[in-house]
Design a protein around this motif. Structure first.
Motif, PDB file in Angstrom:
ATOM      1  N   VAL A 187      -9.404  -6.658   1.761  1.00  0.00           N
ATOM      2  CA  VAL A 187      -7.976  -6.508   2.031  1.00  0.00           C
ATOM      3  C   VAL A 187      -7.671  -5.129   2.609  1.00  0.00           C
ATOM      4  O   VAL A 187      -6.966  -4.994   3.613  1.00  0.00           O
ATOM      5  CB  VAL A 187      -7.156  -6.744   0.744  1.00  0.00           C
ATOM      6  N   ALA A 188      -8.223  -4.096   2.007  1.00  0.00           N
ATOM      7  CA  ALA A 188      -7.963  -2.730   2.465  1.00  0.00           C
ATOM      8  C   ALA A 188      -8.441  -2.497   3.892  1.00  0.00           C
ATOM      9  O   ALA A 188      -7.882  -1.674   4.622  1.00  0.00           O
ATOM     10  CB  ALA A 188      -8.628  -1.730   1.520  1.00  0.00           C
ATOM     11  N   ARG A 225      -6.245   2.123   0.100  1.00  0.00           N
ATOM     12  CA  ARG A 225      -5.203   1.737  -0.849  1.00  0.00           C
ATOM     13  C   ARG A 225      -4.276   0.669  -0.275  1.00  0.00           C
ATOM     14  O   ARG A 225      -4.110   0.549   0.930  1.00  0.00           O
ATOM     15  CB  ARG A 225      -4.369   2.963  -1.255  1.00  0.00           C
ATOM     16  N   PHE A 226      -3.650  -0.058  -1.181  1.00  0.00           N
ATOM     17  CA  PHE A 226      -2.595  -1.001  -0.815  1.00  0.00           C
ATOM     18  C   PHE A 226      -1.785  -1.317  -2.069  1.00  0.00           C
ATOM     19  O   PHE A 226      -2.206  -1.003  -3.191  1.00  0.00           O
ATOM     20  CB  PHE A 226      -3.165  -2.285  -0.193  1.00  0.00           C
ATOM     21  N   SER A 227      -0.631  -1.941  -1.873  1.00  0.00           N
ATOM     22  CA  SER A 227       0.220  -2.330  -2.988  1.00  0.00           C
ATOM     23  C   SER A 227       0.467  -3.832  -2.927  1.00  0.00           C
ATOM     24  O   SER A 227       0.699  -4.379  -1.844  1.00  0.00           O
ATOM     25  CB  SER A 227       1.564  -1.588  -2.931  1.00  0.00           C
ATOM     26  N   VAL A 228       0.418  -4.482  -4.080  1.00  0.00           N
ATOM     27  CA  VAL A 228       0.622  -5.936  -4.162  1.00  0.00           C
ATOM     28  C   VAL A 228       1.965  -6.197  -4.831  1.00  0.00           C
ATOM     29  O   VAL A 228       2.242  -5.661  -5.912  1.00  0.00           O
ATOM     30  CB  VAL A 228      -0.507  -6.620  -4.954  1.00  0.00           C
ATOM     31  N   VAL A 252       0.934  -8.283   0.228  1.00  0.00           N
ATOM     32  CA  VAL A 252       0.330  -6.949   0.172  1.00  0.00           C
ATOM     33  C   VAL A 252       0.972  -6.088   1.252  1.00  0.00           C
ATOM     34  O   VAL A 252       1.131  -6.535   2.396  1.00  0.00           O
ATOM     35  CB  VAL A 252      -1.196  -7.031   0.396  1.00  0.00           C
ATOM     36  N   VAL A 308      -0.779  -9.667   4.535  1.00  0.00           N
ATOM     37  CA  VAL A 308      -1.169  -8.259   4.402  1.00  0.00           C
ATOM     38  C   VAL A 308      -0.482  -7.482   5.510  1.00  0.00           C
ATOM     39  O   VAL A 308      -0.679  -7.763   6.696  1.00  0.00           O
ATOM     40  CB  VAL A 308      -2.696  -8.086   4.492  1.00  0.00           C
ATOM     41  N   THR A 311      -0.729  -1.080   3.434  1.00  0.00           N
ATOM     42  CA  THR A 311      -2.184  -1.258   3.409  1.00  0.00           C
ATOM     43  C   THR A 311      -2.862  -0.272   4.352  1.00  0.00           C
ATOM     44  O   THR A 311      -2.783  -0.407   5.573  1.00  0.00           O
ATOM     45  CB  THR A 311      -2.558  -2.691   3.811  1.00  0.00           C
ATOM     46  N   ARG A 312      -3.486   0.703   3.765  1.00  0.00           N
ATOM     47  CA  ARG A 312      -4.252   1.693   4.531  1.00  0.00           C
ATOM     48  C   ARG A 312      -5.464   2.064   3.694  1.00  0.00           C
ATOM     49  O   ARG A 312      -5.315   2.506   2.549  1.00  0.00           O
ATOM     50  CB  ARG A 312      -3.417   2.927   4.854  1.00  0.00           C
ATOM     51  N   THR A 313      -6.625   1.903   4.275  1.00  0.00           N
ATOM     52  CA  THR A 313      -7.870   2.186   3.544  1.00  0.00           C
ATOM     53  C   THR A 313      -7.804   3.555   2.872  1.00  0.00           C
ATOM     54  O   THR A 313      -7.464   4.546   3.530  1.00  0.00           O
ATOM     55  CB  THR A 313      -9.071   2.141   4.515  1.00  0.00           C
TER      56      THR A 313
END
Length: 276
Positions: A148-149, A264-267, A257, A236, A260-262
Motif C-alpha cells: 500500500v505504501a 506512511r499512510f492513514s486508514v 487510505v 488509496v 499515502t507517502r512511503t
C-alpha cells in the motif's frame, strides 16, 4: 485525436534578483468533451484529450447508467469542426447494443461538469448517493501495508504527462500484490478514474473484486462513489480525504487510505483488510 499537451508563452519573474525570463512552457490541454447516447447529449466534462472512449464508457458505468461494456455496440467521435476548420474530437457518441438502454436517467445538475469536481452542481447529495450493485464490504481483499505504501510511487513512475506539465492527475487499478493493471492521466481526477474503469471494463466484467483504486489526488466523495459503483474494495490516495468520502467508504465497506507517502499512510475505514 486532440493534443494532450501544448506550448505556451511564459514570463518567469525572480523578485529577489529583480529579473525575468521569457521562455515557452509545456502545459496540459483542457478541452470539453460532450458524451452523447444515440443523438441525445448526456453530459459535458472538461478533460485532457486522449482515451475519450474509456472516459465515456467509464462515466456511464460509474454513474450506474450502464452495467457492462457489452451494453455498448459502438463508440465514435463525431466530426465536429473547430474554428480552424479541423476536427476537434470533442464529442463522443455512444451507440447502445440491441436491446440495451440506460438503467438510470442522467443525474440532475445545475451546471456542466468541470475538470475539478465530478459532483459539483448536483441538485442534492442524495442525488449522487447511487445505490451500488456490488457488496464491496464482503470482498475478501487483504493488503500488505508495504505494498500500500508503495502504490503512489508506482503510479508516479507512470505519469508521463505530469512529468512534462505538472498539471494532471492520475489514477490506476492495481492488484493486491501492487501490480498496476491500468493507468490513466487527466486534468480531472474523476475523469482519470472513469478512464481507468472504462479501460478495465473492456477486459473484465464488473465488479473489479480484489483490486485497489490508486489516485494521485485527494480522496473525495466522487472518487469513493466511483470505486463503489465499479465494485472496487479499496481506495488509496496521495492526498487528504473529505468527510463525505470517509462517510461513504464506511457505509459501503471500502478500505479508504489517504496521505499515502512511503513509508506512511492513514486508514479511515475498514483497516481490518491490512495484514499485520
Amino acid at each position: 485525436m486532440g493534443r494532450v499537451t501544448t506550448r505556451v508563452r511564459r514570463t518567469r519573474w525572480d523578485v529577489e534578483a529583480d529579473a525575468r525570463l521569457e521562455r515557452p512552457d509545456t502545459v496540459a490541454v483542457e478541452e470539453p468533451l460532450e458524451i452523447r447516447v444515440g443523438e441525445e447529449p448526456l453530459t459535458t466534462t472538461m478533460r485532457t484529450p486522449g482515451d475519450d472512449f474509456d472516459l465515456a464508457l467509464g462515466h456511464l458505468l460509474t454513474e450506474g447508467q450502464l452495467h457492462s461494456a457489452t451494453e455498448v455496440a459502438r463508440l465514435m467521435h463525431c466530426t465536429d469542426i473547430g474554428e480552424d476548420g479541423l476536427p476537434t474530437y470533442n464529442v463522443v457518441e455512444v451507440t447502445l447494443a440491441a436491446g440495451a438502454s440506460l438503467h438510470t436517467p442522467p443525474r440532475a445538475r445545475t451546471e456542466a461538469m468541470t475538470s475539478a469536481c465530478g459532483v459539483c452542481g448536483s441538485a442534492s447529495v442524495d442525488d449522487v448517493r447511487t445505490r451500488g450493485r456490488f457488496a464491496v464490504a464482503d470482498d475478501p481483499l487483504v493488503l500488505d501495508p508495504a505494498v500500500v505504501a508503495g502504490l503512489p510511487d508506482a503510479l508516479r513512475a507512470r505519469q508521463p504527462v505530469f512529468e512534462r506539465t505538472g498539471g494532471v492527475h492520475a489514477a490506476a487499478l492495481a492488484t493486491a500484490a501492487g501490480e498496476l493493471l491500468v493507468v490513466r492521466e487527466d486534468v480531472g481526477r474523476h475523469n482519470a478514474v472513469d478512464k481507468v474503469v472504462g479501460a478495465a471494463s473492456r477486459e473484465h466484467e464488473l465488479p473489479f473484486s480484489a483490486t485497489v483504486l490508486v489516485v494521485s489526488a485527494r480522496a473525495s466523495f466522487e472518487i469513493v462513489q466511483k470505486a463503489a459503483m465499479a465494485g472496487i474494495p479499496a481506495v488509496v490516495a496521495v492526498g487528504a480525504p473529505t468527510s463525505l468520502a470517509v462517510d461513504l467508504a464506511t457505509q459501503a465497506g471500502i478500505t479508504l487510505v489517504a496521505f499515502t507517502r512511503t513509508p506512511r499512510f492513514s486508514v479511515y475505514s475498514r483497516p481490518d483488510r491490512l495484514s499485520s
